[in-house]
Design a protein around this motif. Structure first.
Motif, PDB file in Angstrom:
ATOM      1  N   LEU A 185      13.308  37.736   2.206  1.00  0.00           N
ATOM      2  CA  LEU A 185      14.445  38.412   1.581  1.00  0.00           C
ATOM      3  C   LEU A 185      15.431  37.428   0.950  1.00  0.00           C
ATOM      4  O   LEU A 185      16.144  37.774   0.007  1.00  0.00           O
ATOM      5  N   ARG A 186      15.483  36.209   1.458  1.00  0.00           N
ATOM      6  CA  ARG A 186      16.394  35.209   0.909  1.00  0.00           C
ATOM      7  C   ARG A 186      15.909  34.635  -0.427  1.00  0.00           C
ATOM      8  O   ARG A 186      16.694  34.011  -1.151  1.00  0.00           O
ATOM      9  N   LYS A 187      14.655  34.845  -0.748  1.00  0.00           N
ATOM     10  CA  LYS A 187      14.099  34.277  -1.975  1.00  0.00           C
ATOM     11  C   LYS A 187      14.723  34.917  -3.210  1.00  0.00           C
ATOM     12  O   LYS A 187      15.027  36.109  -3.233  1.00  0.00           O
ATOM     13  N   LYS A 188      14.892  34.099  -4.237  1.00  0.00           N
ATOM     14  CA  LYS A 188      15.344  34.604  -5.538  1.00  0.00           C
ATOM     15  C   LYS A 188      14.215  34.609  -6.562  1.00  0.00           C
ATOM     16  O   LYS A 188      14.384  35.123  -7.672  1.00  0.00           O
ATOM     17  N   SER A 189      13.088  34.014  -6.204  1.00  0.00           N
ATOM     18  CA  SER A 189      11.890  34.048  -7.038  1.00  0.00           C
ATOM     19  C   SER A 189      10.709  34.470  -6.179  1.00  0.00           C
ATOM     20  O   SER A 189      10.604  34.066  -5.019  1.00  0.00           O
ATOM     21  N   PHE A 190       9.835  35.258  -6.777  1.00  0.00           N
ATOM     22  CA  PHE A 190       8.604  35.658  -6.106  1.00  0.00           C
ATOM     23  C   PHE A 190       7.456  35.351  -7.069  1.00  0.00           C
ATOM     24  O   PHE A 190       6.961  36.207  -7.790  1.00  0.00           O
ATOM     25  N   ALA A 191       7.106  34.064  -7.082  1.00  0.00           N
ATOM     26  CA  ALA A 191       6.091  33.568  -8.004  1.00  0.00           C
ATOM     27  C   ALA A 191       5.237  32.529  -7.303  1.00  0.00           C
ATOM     28  O   ALA A 191       5.679  31.877  -6.354  1.00  0.00           O
ATOM     29  N   VAL A 192       4.004  32.382  -7.773  1.00  0.00           N
ATOM     30  CA  VAL A 192       3.084  31.381  -7.233  1.00  0.00           C
ATOM     31  C   VAL A 192       2.510  30.564  -8.381  1.00  0.00           C
ATOM     32  O   VAL A 192       2.542  30.981  -9.539  1.00  0.00           O
ATOM     33  N   GLN A 193       1.976  29.404  -8.019  1.00  0.00           N
ATOM     34  CA  GLN A 193       1.458  28.487  -9.041  1.00  0.00           C
ATOM     35  C   GLN A 193       0.280  27.701  -8.493  1.00  0.00           C
ATOM     36  O   GLN A 193       0.273  27.310  -7.319  1.00  0.00           O
ATOM     37  N   THR A 194      -0.706  27.475  -9.339  1.00  0.00           N
ATOM     38  CA  THR A 194      -1.810  26.584  -9.006  1.00  0.00           C
ATOM     39  C   THR A 194      -1.952  25.567 -10.127  1.00  0.00           C
ATOM     40  O   THR A 194      -1.950  25.921 -11.315  1.00  0.00           O
ATOM     41  N   ASP A 195      -2.017  24.301  -9.772  1.00  0.00           N
ATOM     42  CA  ASP A 195      -2.069  23.239 -10.774  1.00  0.00           C
ATOM     43  C   ASP A 195      -3.468  23.087 -11.361  1.00  0.00           C
ATOM     44  O   ASP A 195      -4.474  23.374 -10.709  1.00  0.00           O
TER      45      ASP A 195
END
Length: 218
Positions: free
Chosen positions: A173-183
């Motif tokens: 809930l504290r997050k301001k972004s909900f994103a993921v990444q793979t290099d």
């Protein structure tokens, strides 16, 4: 044309980041751009075949401008050192973004620093059913590919308004972004397996994006 030449062009552009150099190499840029647009068109078709809810996004719409926005960022170079593109584009839905650049290449998706109304909807979904999101994030294949949510360095220090400090899902809930990444490595991007890899990333990310898209659609 190939991804080898795309990276070669970007490296030269990074070393000669000026309008004069771009004007002299404009045809090369168009060749690189057209190659990437054609590749995006093919990926658009392939991804639509595996996702019935996929929103067709032609390459010309998917690809971002190579010019930096100097109005808001006057100290940036004139041109970016990467080419970016967003497939499966739908208003108020999570991104599926492919970034190919000289300093980094990656695939990312979800909501990065969404506006407050969307963030509120995501938090409400977590409050109602955060367990589902945790199951997605903790799936072994997902963790192997993405690790965890992108750390934007902007998480709340306390609970968001309307939620208790001891909430079961307070860390989410504290997050301001909900994103993921793979290099991505340049070796992978230039290999024959790159298209298949993009498809596998899309499939692995899909439950995560579906959860978020449903959250903001309610």
């Amino acid at each position: 044309m190939s991804f080898y030449k795309l990276y070669d062009f970007l490296r030269e552009l990074q070393q000669n980041n000026s309008k004069e150099w771009m004007d002299e190499n404009r045809n090369r840029y168009y060749e690189v751009r057209d190659f990437y647009i054609d590749w995006l068109n093919k990926m658009d078709i392939k991804l639509a075949e595996i996702d019935p809810d996929y929103t067709h996004t032609p390459g010309k719409k998917a690809i971002n401008r190579i010019n930096n926005n100097l109005l808001y960022h006057p100290n940036k170079p004139i041109y970016k050192d990467h080419v970016g593109a967003g497939l499966d584009q739908e208003p108020k839905q999570g991104d599926f973004y492919i970034h190919l650049g000289t300093s980094e290449s990656f695939i990312a998706g979800g909501f990065y620093k969404p506006k407050s109304s969307l963030l509120k909807s995501i938090r409400q979904a977590i409050d109602y059913n955060g367990e589902e999101l945790l199951e997605i994030l903790n799936k072994p294949g997902f963790k192997k590919m993405f690790g965890w949510l992108i750390e934007d360095g902007d998480s709340l220090k306390t609970a968001p308004k309307g939620f208790p400090q001891d909430h079961k899902y307070i860390e989410l809930l504290r997050k301001k972004s909900f994103a993921v990444q793979t290099d991505l490595t340049q070796k992978l991007v230039t290999s024959d397996d790159f298209e298949n890899h993009v498809i596998q990333v899309y499939k692995e990310m899909l439950p995560f994006r579906n959860y978020l898209n449903q959250a903001v659609s309610v």
